[in-house]
Design a protein around this motif. Structure first.
Motif, PDB file in Angstrom:
ATOM      1  N   ALA A  72      11.579  63.611 -12.042  1.00 40.02           N
ATOM      2  CA  ALA A  72      11.484  62.602 -13.095  1.00 40.02           C
ATOM      3  C   ALA A  72      10.166  61.831 -13.027  1.00 40.02           C
ATOM      4  CB  ALA A  72      12.666  61.641 -12.988  1.00 40.02           C
ATOM      5  N   ALA A  73       9.583  61.737 -11.849  1.00 41.70           N
ATOM      6  CA  ALA A  73       8.319  61.011 -11.696  1.00 41.70           C
ATOM      7  C   ALA A  73       7.170  61.715 -12.395  1.00 41.70           C
ATOM      8  CB  ALA A  73       7.991  60.841 -10.211  1.00 41.70           C
ATOM      9  N   LEU A  74       7.368  63.000 -12.745  1.00 41.73           N
ATOM     10  CA  LEU A  74       6.309  63.782 -13.380  1.00 41.73           C
ATOM     11  C   LEU A  74       6.579  64.031 -14.859  1.00 41.73           C
ATOM     12  CD1 LEU A  74       5.750  66.308 -10.463  1.00 41.73           C
ATOM     13  CD2 LEU A  74       4.511  64.190 -10.944  1.00 41.73           C
ATOM     14  N   ALA A  75       7.622  63.396 -15.383  1.00 37.68           N
ATOM     15  CA  ALA A  75       7.882  63.495 -16.824  1.00 37.68           C
ATOM     16  C   ALA A  75       6.906  62.565 -17.554  1.00 37.68           C
ATOM     17  CB  ALA A  75       9.325  63.085 -17.099  1.00 37.68           C
ATOM     18  N   PRO A  76       6.526  62.889 -18.794  1.00 32.65           N
ATOM     19  CA  PRO A  76       6.987  64.043 -19.581  1.00 32.65           C
ATOM     20  C   PRO A  76       6.091  65.269 -19.448  1.00 32.65           C
ATOM     21  CG  PRO A  76       5.732  62.598 -20.984  1.00 32.65           C
ATOM     22  CD  PRO A  76       5.734  61.953 -19.607  1.00 32.65           C
ATOM     23  N   VAL A  77       5.177  65.266 -18.473  1.00 36.12           N
ATOM     24  CA  VAL A  77       4.198  66.351 -18.351  1.00 36.12           C
ATOM     25  C   VAL A  77       4.880  67.715 -18.273  1.00 36.12           C
ATOM     26  CG1 VAL A  77       2.330  67.296 -16.952  1.00 36.12           C
ATOM     27  CG2 VAL A  77       2.542  64.830 -17.244  1.00 36.12           C
ATOM     28  N   LEU A  78       5.982  67.792 -17.490  1.00 39.35           N
ATOM     29  CA  LEU A  78       6.629  69.082 -17.248  1.00 39.35           C
ATOM     30  C   LEU A  78       7.842  69.329 -18.149  1.00 39.35           C
ATOM     31  CD1 LEU A  78       6.474  69.255 -13.338  1.00 39.35           C
ATOM     32  CD2 LEU A  78       4.922  70.271 -15.022  1.00 39.35           C
ATOM     33  N   ASP A  79       8.025  68.506 -19.160  1.00 37.19           N
ATOM     34  CA  ASP A  79       9.173  68.697 -20.055  1.00 37.19           C
ATOM     35  C   ASP A  79       9.115  70.081 -20.699  1.00 37.19           C
ATOM     36  OD1 ASP A  79       9.971  66.186 -19.433  1.00 37.19           O
ATOM     37  OD2 ASP A  79       9.538  65.282 -21.388  1.00 37.19           O
ATOM     38  N   GLY A  80      10.182  70.861 -20.516  1.00 38.15           N
ATOM     39  CA  GLY A  80      10.268  72.186 -21.103  1.00 38.15           C
ATOM     40  C   GLY A  80       9.483  73.260 -20.388  1.00 38.15           C
TER      41      GLY A  80
END
Length: 557
Positions: A127-135
């Motif tokens: 979650a700390a890297l959202a939204p970069v890795l969304d999908g």
């Protein structure tokens, strides 16, 4: 007899004495040092087919050996996005965002070297890297290679939607509602997602491995103790060896996992017969715990989060039994043990295995004997990150090799103890970090290694870290536990004569002597007089393995 290689105008450094030999030249025959002498005498041994190299006063040391590395695994892990230079979450997000932009639709993102310290006080979770890795299906290997972050899409593709039970200490970390946070601890958990990700072809894997090994040779390495043999790694070594493309001499220790039965042990013993010209299976690697940063080490007192309280082997007594069985079979063991409880149990197990007074013998790499007998089995413990005084003393008493990776201390901890590793342990145990000096002074045989891909493999950097104990990227920072530093000569010995001793090969390698292997490293300056903070930058002019150059700098052309 043909002399394929002659080195002239050399300063031949003897790591046993710390001084230079009186001779200035050497000749090689059949992969061994055949003669030492002055330039004129040795030059007379050359013929028209001999490669003659004038070193112009460069320093020759016995070939440098990395005491702990993972060539095949490292070649695969380091193929993706390198996050090791990221020091905070914004820099991690920026690096990932740039990588995502270049990805084809549906492609997986692979990254490595993620430092848990970038998360600061917040949990290590996707979650700390959202939204970069969304999908985006993504696997981000943590720097310790014992854990990874999987993106929500990667977890979905793998069908991982809650906690799992394993036969070893591993965990799919979940939140209070039972939903995976993305953090996967230890191999069994990581493999749940790794196995659904696209895999490289055998040709790609061979090319990556060959490139990594060539780079290691260029850094001055002539050998390494490879601490894994999974999948087809032995076949890859064999293929490179047969093609004349193996630039390092490798001693390989396959893994022994918890729950191994009699048939599994028998297979591990049988594997000890496998070898080629420049590689051999010699030993078995076991794990007594995980890592402090993940809370999976085995400590005598819990860390600040109440974690690191259990062994990797659910039944530590079975580990002890396995050590005894392997010892009686003449198989040396190397046990990953980081926490004080893990190290103590590993030492106790070796003590029990050798208590009856019998000596199990193994064979040397070339099948020779010493004084008519084969050398005793030499067991090792890997990493040894924090241990009390009474444990330190037992290494020498039991003859257990202390395999150390001081660059971990340099790059992943801080002198002020504000890093994740130190905070988890607390001041008392953090002050016992990587006790190279204490182990050496107590009489233990200390061997140095990188644990690549966890830390960089160049051996001059490993020796430098053992001497200065400062962050590699910022040598102006204060050293971590400077009282545990080794001297220049001790660091050199730890990657030459001590590495040879750990392998039971001290009679054929680790020194510059007639009859010893012509595995040599040639440096532009004397590593013993070079300041520790400058050592990593010393040019490697020539690397020789089995009498043939595997790296040659332009200035020697």
């Amino acid at each position: 007899m043909r002399t394929p290689l002659v080195l002239l105008s050399a300063r031949l450094l003897d790591p046993a004495s710390g001084g230079f030999l009186p001779q200035t030249a050497l000749a090689v025959v059949d992969g061994r040092i055949a003669a030492l002498g002055d330039d004129r005498t040795i030059h007379e041994l050359a013929d028209a087919a001999t490669t003659v190299i004038d070193l112009k006063g460069a320093v020759v040391t016995p070939g440098l050996v990395d005491g702990h590395l993972h060539p095949v695994t490292g070649a695969e892990l380091t193929h993706g996005l390198d996050l090791s230079g990221c020091t905070d979450l914004p820099s991690v997000r920026a690096a990932l965002a740039a990588e995502v932009t270049a990805l084809a639709p549906g492609a997986w993102l692979h990254a490595w070297g993620l430092d848990p310290n970038v998360f600061g006080d917040r949990p290590v979770e996707a979650a700390a890297l959202a939204p970069v890795l969304d999908g985006v299906p993504a696997l981000l290997q943590m720097f310790d290679a014992h854990s990874m972050l999987a993106s929500p899409r990667a977890l979905e593709l793998a069908g991982v939607d809650g906690p799992r039970t394993f036969t070893q200490a591993a965990e799919v970390v979940c939140d209070a509602g039972g939903r995976p946070t993305g953090l996967l601890l230890e191999d069994a958990a990581c493999e749940l997602v790794e196995r659904v990700a696209p895999q490289p072809t055998r040709t790609e894997r061979r090319e990556r491995l060959a490139a990594a090994l060539r780079a290691m040779a260029a850094s001055g390495l002539t050998g390494g103790h490879a601490m894994d043999a999974g999948g087809d790694s032995l076949d890859l070594y064999a293929a490179l060896d047969q093609a004349g493309e193996l630039p390092l001499r490798l001693r390989v220790a396959p893994w022994c996992q918890p729950g191994v039965d009699r048939d599994g042990l028998r297979e591990l013993v049988e594997l000890q017969r496998w070898r080629g010209e420049l590689w051999r299976v010699d030993g078995v690697k076991l794990f007594m715990d995980g890592t402090i940063d993940n809370g999976t080490a085995w400590l005598e007192r819990p860390d600040c989060h109440g974690e690191s309280t259990h062994a990797f082997w659910p039944d530590p007594a079975h580990y002890t039994q396995v050590i005894g069985d392997l010892h009686r079979a003449g198989v040396p063991t190397a046990t990953h043990a980081i926490g004080d409880a893990a190290v103590r149990h590993a030492l106790d197990s070796v003590a029990r295995a050798t208590a009856d007074g019998t000596t199990a013998n193994g064979t040397t790499a070339d099948g020779t004997t010493v004084n008519g007998t084969t050398p005793p089995v030499r067991h090792r413990i890997e990493h040894i990150e924090t241990v009390p005084d009474d444990v330190v003393r037992r290494f020498a008493e039991l003859g257990v090799i202390a395999s150390m990776q001081p660059t971990h201390c340099c790059d992943f901890t801080r002198a002020d103890h504000t890093d994740n590793w130190s905070r988890r342990l607390g001041e008392e145990r953090a002050d016992r970090a990587w006790r190279c000096r204490d182990l050496w002074d107590a009489g233990a045989t200390v061997v140095l290694g990188s644990d690549w891909p966890i830390a960089p493999y160049p051996p001059l950097g490993v020796m430098a870290g053992a001497r200065h104990r400062r962050p590699t990227r910022d040598l102006a920072q204060p050293p971590h536990n400077p009282g545990q530093a080794l001297t220049a000569l001790e660091a050199l010995r730890a990657m030459t004569v001590n590495a040879a001793f750990a392998a039971g090969e001290e009679h054929v390698t680790g020194r510059i002597a007639v009859g010893h292997r012509a595995d040599l490293t040639v440096l532009a300056t004397d590593p013993l007089s070079t300041p520790a903070t400058e050592l990593a930058g010393v040019p490697v002019l020539l690397t020789v393995l089995d009498g043939r150059p595997t790296h040659r700098a332009d200035r020697l052309s």
